[in-house]
Design an enzyme around this catalytic site. Structure first.
Site, mmCIF file in Angstrom:
data_model
loop_
_atom_site.group_PDB
_atom_site.id
_atom_site.type_symbol
_atom_site.label_atom_id
_atom_site.label_comp_id
_atom_site.label_asym_id
_atom_site.label_seq_id
_atom_site.Cartn_x
_atom_site.Cartn_y
_atom_site.Cartn_z
ATOM 1 N N SER A 25 6.083 92.149 61.777
ATOM 2 C CA SER A 25 6.218 93.401 61.090
ATOM 3 C C SER A 25 5.389 94.425 61.992
ATOM 4 O O SER A 25 4.213 94.229 62.362
ATOM 5 C CB SER A 25 5.349 93.526 59.834
ATOM 6 O OG SER A 25 5.951 92.595 58.782
ATOM 7 N N HIS A 55 11.799 96.147 60.314
ATOM 8 C CA HIS A 55 12.486 94.931 60.835
ATOM 9 C C HIS A 55 13.784 95.574 61.335
ATOM 10 O O HIS A 55 14.559 95.893 60.369
ATOM 11 C CB HIS A 55 12.452 93.768 60.109
ATOM 12 C CG HIS A 55 11.209 93.312 59.627
ATOM 13 N ND1 HIS A 55 10.781 91.805 60.371
ATOM 14 C CD2 HIS A 55 10.324 93.468 59.004
ATOM 15 C CE1 HIS A 55 9.704 91.787 59.664
ATOM 16 N NE2 HIS A 55 9.153 92.650 59.085
ATOM 17 N N HIS A 77 13.032 86.369 56.108
ATOM 18 C CA HIS A 77 11.662 85.690 55.376
ATOM 19 C C HIS A 77 12.442 84.912 54.191
ATOM 20 O O HIS A 77 13.457 85.044 53.599
ATOM 21 C CB HIS A 77 10.735 86.849 54.946
ATOM 22 C CG HIS A 77 10.289 87.514 55.941
ATOM 23 N ND1 HIS A 77 10.732 88.824 56.404
ATOM 24 C CD2 HIS A 77 9.053 87.411 56.558
ATOM 25 C CE1 HIS A 77 9.810 89.193 57.336
ATOM 26 N NE2 HIS A 77 8.858 88.583 57.452
ATOM 27 N N TYR A 79 10.996 84.897 51.239
ATOM 28 C CA TYR A 79 10.959 85.533 49.925
ATOM 29 C C TYR A 79 12.146 86.761 49.819
ATOM 30 O O TYR A 79 12.302 87.316 48.871
ATOM 31 C CB TYR A 79 9.607 86.456 49.925
ATOM 32 C CG TYR A 79 9.357 87.315 51.220
ATOM 33 C CD1 TYR A 79 10.156 88.622 51.205
ATOM 34 C CD2 TYR A 79 8.425 87.287 52.160
ATOM 35 C CE1 TYR A 79 9.962 89.638 52.524
ATOM 36 C CE2 TYR A 79 8.247 88.129 53.090
ATOM 37 C CZ TYR A 79 9.038 89.332 53.111
ATOM 38 O OH TYR A 79 8.872 90.178 54.280
ATOM 39 N N GLU A 80 13.080 86.880 51.122
ATOM 40 C CA GLU A 80 14.073 87.583 50.880
ATOM 41 C C GLU A 80 15.452 86.849 50.101
ATOM 42 O O GLU A 80 16.249 87.485 49.851
ATOM 43 C CB GLU A 80 14.645 87.876 51.985
ATOM 44 C CG GLU A 80 13.766 89.028 52.884
ATOM 45 C CD GLU A 80 14.224 89.175 54.480
ATOM 46 O OE1 GLU A 80 15.083 90.252 54.674
ATOM 47 O OE2 GLU A 80 13.700 88.480 55.283
ATOM 48 N N ALA A 107 2.071 89.553 61.354
ATOM 49 C CA ALA A 107 1.036 90.366 60.417
ATOM 50 C C ALA A 107 0.507 89.547 59.552
ATOM 51 O O ALA A 107 1.183 88.998 58.732
ATOM 52 C CB ALA A 107 1.583 91.629 59.915
ATOM 53 N N MET A 205 3.205 85.259 55.200
ATOM 54 C CA MET A 205 4.495 84.742 54.636
ATOM 55 C C MET A 205 5.414 84.481 55.615
ATOM 56 O O MET A 205 6.637 84.567 55.256
ATOM 57 C CB MET A 205 4.737 85.973 53.773
ATOM 58 C CG MET A 205 3.889 86.602 52.749
ATOM 59 S SD MET A 205 4.611 87.999 51.821
ATOM 60 C CE MET A 205 3.128 88.901 51.224
ATOM 61 N N SER A 206 4.992 84.132 56.825
ATOM 62 C CA SER A 206 6.038 83.828 57.787
ATOM 63 C C SER A 206 5.844 82.727 58.655
ATOM 64 O O SER A 206 4.785 82.055 58.167
ATOM 65 C CB SER A 206 6.568 85.115 58.525
ATOM 66 O OG SER A 206 5.585 85.408 59.285
ATOM 67 N N ASN A 229 -5.104 93.541 57.674
ATOM 68 C CA ASN A 229 -5.879 93.870 56.223
ATOM 69 C C ASN A 229 -6.811 92.896 55.914
ATOM 70 O O ASN A 229 -6.509 91.534 56.413
ATOM 71 C CB ASN A 229 -4.858 94.164 55.245
ATOM 72 C CG ASN A 229 -4.117 93.124 54.888
ATOM 73 O OD1 ASN A 229 -2.914 92.763 55.684
ATOM 74 N ND2 ASN A 229 -4.420 92.167 54.030
ATOM 75 N N HIS A 241 2.052 97.219 51.842
ATOM 76 C CA HIS A 241 2.963 97.024 53.125
ATOM 77 C C HIS A 241 2.699 98.470 54.134
ATOM 78 O O HIS A 241 2.708 98.124 55.177
ATOM 79 C CB HIS A 241 4.503 96.932 52.721
ATOM 80 C CG HIS A 241 5.413 96.709 53.655
ATOM 81 N ND1 HIS A 241 5.100 95.466 54.446
ATOM 82 C CD2 HIS A 241 6.534 97.192 54.307
ATOM 83 C CE1 HIS A 241 5.963 95.462 55.579
ATOM 84 N NE2 HIS A 241 6.838 96.489 55.436
HETATM 85 N N1 HPA Z 1 -1.069 88.300 52.634
HETATM 86 C C1 HPA Z 1 -0.005 87.787 52.910
HETATM 87 N N2 HPA Z 1 0.743 87.961 53.952
HETATM 88 C C2 HPA Z 1 0.236 89.108 54.684
HETATM 89 C C3 HPA Z 1 -0.852 89.901 54.302
HETATM 90 C C4 HPA Z 1 -1.703 89.264 53.398
HETATM 91 O O1 HPA Z 1 -2.861 89.833 53.109
HETATM 92 N N3 HPA Z 1 -0.915 90.841 55.347
HETATM 93 C C5 HPA Z 1 0.228 90.719 56.136
HETATM 94 N N4 HPA Z 1 1.005 90.026 55.548
#
Ligand code: HPA
Length: 266
Positions: A25, A55, A77, A79-80, A107, A205-206, A229, A241
């Site tokens: 990302s 993406h 991903h 989750y898609e 990320a 998540m990846s 974050n 996001h």
């Molecule tokens: N959690 C999960 N996936 C993420 C996060 C998060 O805080 N930040 C970027 N991808």
């Protein structure tokens, strides 16, 4: 697989990539700046398309510092709604193309309270909390063994090169454990508390599915997270996001510098 490889080889001729990079990302710009040949995923037989904002969805081939590199500009991903086998298919394609080393980027949210948004973290190990495994199903013995060892997915020698590059560029690098959830929902404060107790430093998540498959088929992995974050915490502000993309945008200059130097040294 033969169809995919035949199609790609028609486009790239005798270009044989030795380094693969999967750009996460907000980190895809590298493939805009270094792009000799680009193939949209949608054109490649049996490849799936990325559906996430930010993406791009193409395979980019380029000579960078005299190294032959293939980049995934945008990843798919779990989750898609794709299967684990589908999202890791490109790693198997890279293996067939000759890739020996794979740099995985993403990320991630900070679980470690000492981390700050914008930090870069070298992944030293991971915890697969996605509830499944990309190697489930019939095993292709020509790629790897049924019960592959996972004691050193993220290779120490590559980590050391990355650390040296960070030092020389004056870029501070954290080093920690990446914890993978399926997403797409961000974590609850209780889940982050759990991840911290379990030894995680960052959450995302990846990456883990690709890392497992790469290690399984004998590709050396280096993983780099851009901490975008603070992971969800009680009393913290809401996570979006947009915040993830904004921070990775801020960090992308040093991220690119680091990747370029690593490419020249591995
Ligand atoms: N959690 C999960 N996936 C993420 C996060 C998060 O805080 N930040 C970027 N991808």
């Amino acid at each position: 697989m033969n169809e995919s490889i035949r199609f790609i080889n028609e486009k790239i001729g005798d270009f044989e990539p030795e380094i693969g990079i999967i750009l996460g990302s907000g980190l895809g710009e590298l493939a805009d700046e270094y792009c000799d040949i680009a193939i949209p995923y949608s054109e490649i037989p049996n490849f799936i398309q990325s559906t996430v904002k930010g993406h791009k969805g193409r395979l980019v081939f380029s000579n960078i510092h005299d190294k032959k590199v293939v980049m995934m500009q945008g990843r798919n991903h779990f989750y898609e709604g794709h299967t684990m086998q589908e999202i890791t298919y490109p790693v198997k394609v890279m293996k067939q193309l000759g890739v020996k080393k794979l740099i995985l980027t993403n990320a991630a949210g900070a679980v470690n309270e000492k981390y700050n948004p914008g930090d870069l973290m070298l992944i030293k190990d991971h915890i697969n909390f996605m509830g499944t495994n990309p190697l489930i199903g019939q095993n292709d013995e020509s790629l790897g063994e049924r019960f592959p060892d996972m004691t050193e997915i993220y290779k120490e020698d590559l980590i050391q090169v990355a650390e040296k590059c960070g030092n020389e560029l004056d870029i501070r690098l954290q080093k920690g454990v990446y914890f993978a959830n399926s997403g797409p929902s961000y974590e609850t404060p209780a889940e982050i508390h759990m991840a911290r107790i379990l030894g995680a430093d960052a959450v995302g998540m990846s990456t883990v599915p690709e890392a497992i498959v790469a290690n399984y088929c004998g590709i050396k992995v280096l993983g780099i997270s851009c901490i975008s974050n603070a992971a969800s915490s009680s009393g913290g502000s809401k996570l979006s996001h947009e915040e993830v993309i904004e921070t990775t945008n801020r960090a992308k200059t040093k991220f690119k510098q680091l990747i370029l130097k690593i490419i020249s040294e591995i």
